[in-house]
Design an enzyme around this catalytic site. Structure first.
Site, PDB file in Angstrom:
ATOM      1  N   CYS A  88      -8.553   2.427   1.944  1.00 12.77           N
ATOM      2  CA  CYS A  88      -8.385   3.526   2.759  1.00 12.77           C
ATOM      3  C   CYS A  88      -7.729   4.722   2.273  1.00 12.77           C
ATOM      4  O   CYS A  88      -6.394   4.478   1.989  1.00 12.77           O
ATOM      5  CB  CYS A  88      -7.863   3.252   4.262  1.00 12.77           C
ATOM      6  SG  CYS A  88      -7.877   4.786   5.379  1.00 12.77           S
TER       7      CYS A  88
ATOM      8  N   TYR B 252      12.284  11.920  25.576  1.00 11.42           N
ATOM      9  CA  TYR B 252      11.408  11.353  24.933  1.00 11.42           C
ATOM     10  C   TYR B 252      12.051  11.086  23.420  1.00 11.42           C
ATOM     11  O   TYR B 252      11.224  11.252  22.605  1.00 11.42           O
ATOM     12  CB  TYR B 252      10.061  12.134  24.801  1.00 11.42           C
ATOM     13  CG  TYR B 252       9.694  12.737  26.297  1.00 11.42           C
ATOM     14  CD1 TYR B 252       8.896  11.824  26.979  1.00 11.42           C
ATOM     15  CD2 TYR B 252       9.817  13.971  26.464  1.00 11.42           C
ATOM     16  CE1 TYR B 252       8.358  12.400  28.179  1.00 11.42           C
ATOM     17  CE2 TYR B 252       9.376  14.309  27.819  1.00 11.42           C
ATOM     18  CZ  TYR B 252       8.727  13.633  28.658  1.00 11.42           C
ATOM     19  OH  TYR B 252       8.435  14.119  29.778  1.00 11.42           O
TER      20      TYR B 252
ATOM     21  N   CYS C 125       2.177  17.097  20.237  1.00 15.22           N
ATOM     22  CA  CYS C 125       1.181  16.916  19.628  1.00 15.22           C
ATOM     23  C   CYS C 125      -0.155  17.255  20.107  1.00 15.22           C
ATOM     24  O   CYS C 125      -1.238  16.791  19.629  1.00 15.22           O
ATOM     25  CB  CYS C 125       1.118  15.506  19.179  1.00 15.22           C
ATOM     26  SG  CYS C 125       1.071  14.362  20.970  1.00 15.22           S
TER      27      CYS C 125
END
Length: 379
Positions: A87, A240, A337
């Site tokens: 990959c 977070y 994100c």
């Protein structure tokens, strides 16, 4: 970037594979600007581009096939293994490690898990590479049955992959769509992987989250530190906080006079990682604690000067957005994100207006990216 797996339709995870990278980056910038257009962002800095390939520091691979011929990659629609050891978005360190790991699976007789029959042991290989080329290798198995053989043959693996620092066995007994279980067995003396970004070293424990793209993560944290240094806050929260990327970078932004920073994270493993990094760096005005970001904010006696939020894709949600809107925090640094959930959260905080924004291409060849926005309270 071209990919033989994608061209053969064996793996289509990278939806933008084959598209010119300049176009990918321009489309992401356009998408971010379109969704945040209602908030009149006064300054969009140029997007931060990644290398097109070799960017992933963490490979989360499904193991299938047989004990003598294991596949390391993904499953097809029928539950059969598709080998992806070459990959191109995985790091060169990953690709060099996969063949020895495949041989080790055979040597230690760790039977790959068969999803359709629900038999076998080895479900996943999770391999993380540090910026210094060291590896953390995690074998996710159904039970502790193969642990003795893995431990017995581990010296052979370490001799073939001397760059391996941490090896663990993670136990996931349930048949469910999950990457890992709660029980982790560390087989090496070291139980953390040092991740050196900029002038900060973070210690990554096995079940701790870390940004997938080391190069872009370093750029993101450095940019955050530059933006925050200009604000000179006396106090800050990193909600977070994960393993402490933002908090560790800004805690000494002003040297001895830097802000007092508190990092809040639900993951016990991540907080343990962050505390070790804080202790190593001797940052006396920084602390980390385990807890829910929203509950921590609501229970606080007062807001800090600056709040950093880096939530999962769902965003910070209505309750924390409402608290920030009503608080006295003068600035919020929001790293997202998912620009769609970011836009929803910004709409719930009209008193906090964007000052500047920037796209960071954390995930080339996909539609995903990170965007960071600095918000300032309108008095």
């Amino acid at each position: 970037m071209d990919c033989a797996y994608f061209d053969a339709r064996r793996c289509t995870s990278c939806a933008l594979m084959g598209q010119p990278y300049a176009r990918q980056l321009a489309d992401k910038q356009r998408h971010a600007e379109d969704l945040l257009a209602p908030f009149d962002v006064p300054e969009w800095l140029p997007p931060v581009a990644s290398t097109e390939s070799n960017y992933r520091n963490k490979a989360k691979m499904v193991v299938a096939g047989t004990v003598d011929e294991p596949t390391i990659g993904i499953l097809d629609a029928d539950g059969h293994g598709i080998d992806l050891q070459a990959c191109g978005i995985c790091s060169p360190g990953h690709r060099a490690a996969f063949p020895p790991l495949a041989r080790f699976i055979t040597l230690a007789r760790i039977t790959p898990y068969d999803v359709t029959r629900r038999t076998g042991e080895l479900k996943h290989l999770i391999v993380t590479e540090s910026p210094d080329g060291e590896l953390m290798v995690r074998f996710v198995v159904r039970s502790t049955e193969p642990v003795g053989r893995i431990r017995k043959h581990l010296p052979t693996l370490l001799a073939e992959l001397p760059q391996t620092r941490v090896v663990t066995v993670n136990v996931l007994p349930e048949h469910k769509a999950a990457l890992e279980g709660e029980h982790e067995i560390v087989l090496t003396d070291a139980d953390t992987l040092p991740m050196r970004l900029n002038d900060v070293t973070m210690h990554l424990r096995p079940q701790s989250f870390f940004q997938t793209n080391t190069e872009i993560a370093a750029a993101l944290y450095a940019e955050a530190r530059d933006w925050i240094r200009g604000l000179a806050p006396d106090s800050a929260w990193d909600l977070y906080s994960g393993v402490g990327g933002f908090a560790l970078h800004i805690a000494d932004a002003g040297g001895a006079d830097g802000p007092a920073v508190t990092g809040i994270e639900t993951s016990v493993e991540a907080v343990a990682s962050a505390e070790l990094s804080r202790s190593d760096a001797a940052l006396s005005r920084l602390r980390f604690a385990t807890g829910d970001a929203t509950a921590f904010a609501i229970a606080a006696d007062a807001a800090p000067d600056l709040v950093i939020v880096n939530p999962p894709r769902r965003g910070i949600g209505g309750e924390l957005s409402a608290w920030l809107e009503a608080s006295d925090a003068s600035h919020v640094l929001y790293s997202s994100c998912n620009v769609a959930s970011l836009a929803k959260d910004l709409a719930a905080m009209p008193s906090l207006r964007p000052v500047r924004a920037r796209v960071f291409d954390m995930f080339p060849q996909t539609t995903h990216f990170e965007v960071m926005v600095l918000l300032e309270r309108v008095r």
